[in-house]
Design a protein around this motif. Structure first.
Motif, mmCIF file in Angstrom:
data_model
loop_
_atom_site.group_PDB
_atom_site.id
_atom_site.type_symbol
_atom_site.label_atom_id
_atom_site.label_comp_id
_atom_site.label_asym_id
_atom_site.label_seq_id
_atom_site.Cartn_x
_atom_site.Cartn_y
_atom_site.Cartn_z
ATOM 1 N N SER A 3 -44.479 -8.055 -42.671
ATOM 2 C CA SER A 3 -43.297 -8.303 -41.994
ATOM 3 C C SER A 3 -42.396 -7.462 -42.278
ATOM 4 O O SER A 3 -41.128 -7.282 -41.660
ATOM 5 C CB SER A 3 -42.906 -9.793 -42.294
ATOM 6 N N GLN A 4 -42.352 -6.535 -43.303
ATOM 7 C CA GLN A 4 -41.281 -5.515 -43.371
ATOM 8 C C GLN A 4 -41.435 -4.350 -42.303
ATOM 9 O O GLN A 4 -42.835 -4.248 -41.834
ATOM 10 C CB GLN A 4 -41.504 -4.903 -44.798
ATOM 11 N N PRO A 5 -40.573 -3.544 -42.016
ATOM 12 C CA PRO A 5 -40.631 -2.629 -41.037
ATOM 13 C C PRO A 5 -41.746 -1.560 -41.743
ATOM 14 O O PRO A 5 -41.562 -1.302 -43.004
ATOM 15 C CB PRO A 5 -39.234 -2.085 -41.075
ATOM 16 N N ALA A 6 -42.489 -1.029 -40.883
ATOM 17 C CA ALA A 6 -43.406 -0.034 -41.465
ATOM 18 C C ALA A 6 -42.833 1.238 -41.125
ATOM 19 O O ALA A 6 -42.364 1.476 -40.040
ATOM 20 C CB ALA A 6 -44.798 -0.260 -40.642
ATOM 21 N N ARG A 7 -43.257 2.491 -41.984
ATOM 22 C CA ARG A 7 -43.023 3.659 -41.680
ATOM 23 C C ARG A 7 -44.357 4.486 -41.210
ATOM 24 O O ARG A 7 -45.304 4.464 -41.862
ATOM 25 C CB ARG A 7 -42.662 4.420 -42.801
ATOM 26 N N ILE A 69 -41.008 0.929 -37.278
ATOM 27 C CA ILE A 69 -41.460 -0.153 -36.573
ATOM 28 C C ILE A 69 -41.492 -1.574 -37.285
ATOM 29 O O ILE A 69 -42.021 -1.611 -38.388
ATOM 30 C CB ILE A 69 -43.129 -0.014 -36.144
ATOM 31 N N ALA A 70 -40.626 -2.447 -36.617
ATOM 32 C CA ALA A 70 -40.465 -3.629 -37.366
ATOM 33 C C ALA A 70 -41.429 -4.884 -36.866
ATOM 34 O O ALA A 70 -41.694 -5.702 -37.617
ATOM 35 C CB ALA A 70 -39.052 -4.225 -37.045
ATOM 36 N N GLN A 71 -41.867 -4.512 -35.655
ATOM 37 C CA GLN A 71 -42.927 -5.593 -34.975
ATOM 38 C C GLN A 71 -44.065 -4.795 -34.862
ATOM 39 O O GLN A 71 -44.386 -3.908 -34.301
ATOM 40 C CB GLN A 71 -42.184 -5.723 -33.580
ATOM 41 N N SER A 72 -45.185 -5.521 -35.647
ATOM 42 C CA SER A 72 -46.605 -4.961 -35.806
ATOM 43 C C SER A 72 -47.208 -4.695 -34.433
ATOM 44 O O SER A 72 -48.102 -4.023 -34.248
ATOM 45 C CB SER A 72 -47.172 -5.641 -36.642
ATOM 46 N N GLN A 73 -46.936 -5.497 -33.461
ATOM 47 C CA GLN A 73 -47.587 -5.549 -32.157
ATOM 48 C C GLN A 73 -46.968 -4.289 -31.455
ATOM 49 O O GLN A 73 -47.711 -4.178 -30.316
ATOM 50 C CB GLN A 73 -47.143 -6.937 -31.122
ATOM 51 N N ARG A 92 -53.208 20.264 -28.046
ATOM 52 C CA ARG A 92 -52.240 19.491 -28.832
ATOM 53 C C ARG A 92 -52.989 18.637 -29.735
ATOM 54 O O ARG A 92 -54.363 18.224 -29.428
ATOM 55 C CB ARG A 92 -51.332 18.585 -28.043
ATOM 56 N N SER A 93 -52.548 18.427 -30.896
ATOM 57 C CA SER A 93 -53.340 17.540 -31.835
ATOM 58 C C SER A 93 -52.263 16.942 -32.768
ATOM 59 O O SER A 93 -51.170 17.425 -32.789
ATOM 60 C CB SER A 93 -54.441 18.103 -32.728
ATOM 61 N N VAL A 94 -52.237 15.555 -33.446
ATOM 62 C CA VAL A 94 -51.479 14.937 -34.239
ATOM 63 C C VAL A 94 -52.353 14.434 -35.516
ATOM 64 O O VAL A 94 -53.518 14.123 -35.462
ATOM 65 C CB VAL A 94 -50.759 14.012 -33.436
ATOM 66 N N LYS A 95 -51.460 14.083 -36.401
ATOM 67 C CA LYS A 95 -51.809 13.494 -37.531
ATOM 68 C C LYS A 95 -50.776 12.180 -37.712
ATOM 69 O O LYS A 95 -49.788 12.512 -37.912
ATOM 70 C CB LYS A 95 -51.756 14.204 -38.884
ATOM 71 N N LEU A 96 -51.532 11.016 -37.755
ATOM 72 C CA LEU A 96 -50.708 9.841 -38.254
ATOM 73 C C LEU A 96 -50.937 9.303 -39.365
ATOM 74 O O LEU A 96 -52.196 9.186 -39.817
ATOM 75 C CB LEU A 96 -50.922 8.867 -36.998
ATOM 76 N N GLU A 97 -50.040 8.911 -40.071
ATOM 77 C CA GLU A 97 -50.184 8.155 -41.323
ATOM 78 C C GLU A 97 -49.282 6.983 -41.605
ATOM 79 O O GLU A 97 -48.128 6.825 -41.176
ATOM 80 C CB GLU A 97 -49.928 9.084 -42.630
ATOM 81 N N LEU A 98 -50.144 5.874 -41.838
ATOM 82 C CA LEU A 98 -49.248 4.742 -42.127
ATOM 83 C C LEU A 98 -49.998 3.819 -43.437
ATOM 84 O O LEU A 98 -51.152 3.717 -43.508
ATOM 85 C CB LEU A 98 -49.683 3.743 -40.967
ATOM 86 N N GLY A 99 -48.934 3.765 -44.511
ATOM 87 C CA GLY A 99 -49.416 3.214 -45.685
ATOM 88 C C GLY A 99 -50.776 3.981 -46.577
ATOM 89 O O GLY A 99 -51.443 3.292 -46.840
#
Length: 127
Positions: A3-7, A69-73, A92-99
């Motif tokens: 429920s915490q904002p995610a980075r 992002i505070a809302q996971s949805q 184009r290409s991207v790298k995403l990192e969450l936790g």
């Protein structure tokens, strides 16, 4: 996601022959698209000053974004925006990192991108 904002860290990955200016412009375009969503923030991390005599920041640093992002949805909407942005150019290409979980997209078919993002999203759903 809790429920915490995610980075969510997003890095626009420089393609072959891409210069720093092209990477920075791509990141600005992606940032504008992400700001249209209901995310808390889309920040550009401060690039450390370049050492004297160097040509400036490297392309990877210029392509970095931090999405809060505070809302996971909202995470699926963010990924849809990233995939839409990717579809505008095969380079184009991207790298995403969450936790600590990294997802790299680019250079694969849209079906493969969908499969990879769906799998990645399942790992971050709120129980």
């Amino acid at each position: 996601m809790s429920s915490q904002p995610a980075r969510l860290d997003i890095s626009v990955v420089p393609g072959d022959g891409a210069d720093a200016q092209a990477v920075a412009e791509g990141a600005r375009q992606l940032r504008r698209e992400l700001l249209e969503l209901d995310v808390d923030a889309v920040d550009v991390p401060r690039v450390a000053d370049a050492p004297p005599g160097s040509r400036g920041a490297d392309a990877a640093a210029l392509g970095a974004l931090v999405v809060t992002i505070a809302q996971s949805q909202l995470l699926p909407s963010v990924l849809d925006a990233v995939r839409s942005w990717l579809s505008a150019s095969r380079q184009r290409s991207v790298k995403l990192e969450l936790g600590g979980d990294v997802l790299e997209l680019g250079g694969v078919s849209s079906d493969e991108q969908r499969r990879l993002t769906d799998e990645w999203l399942r790992r971050h759903q709120v129980p």
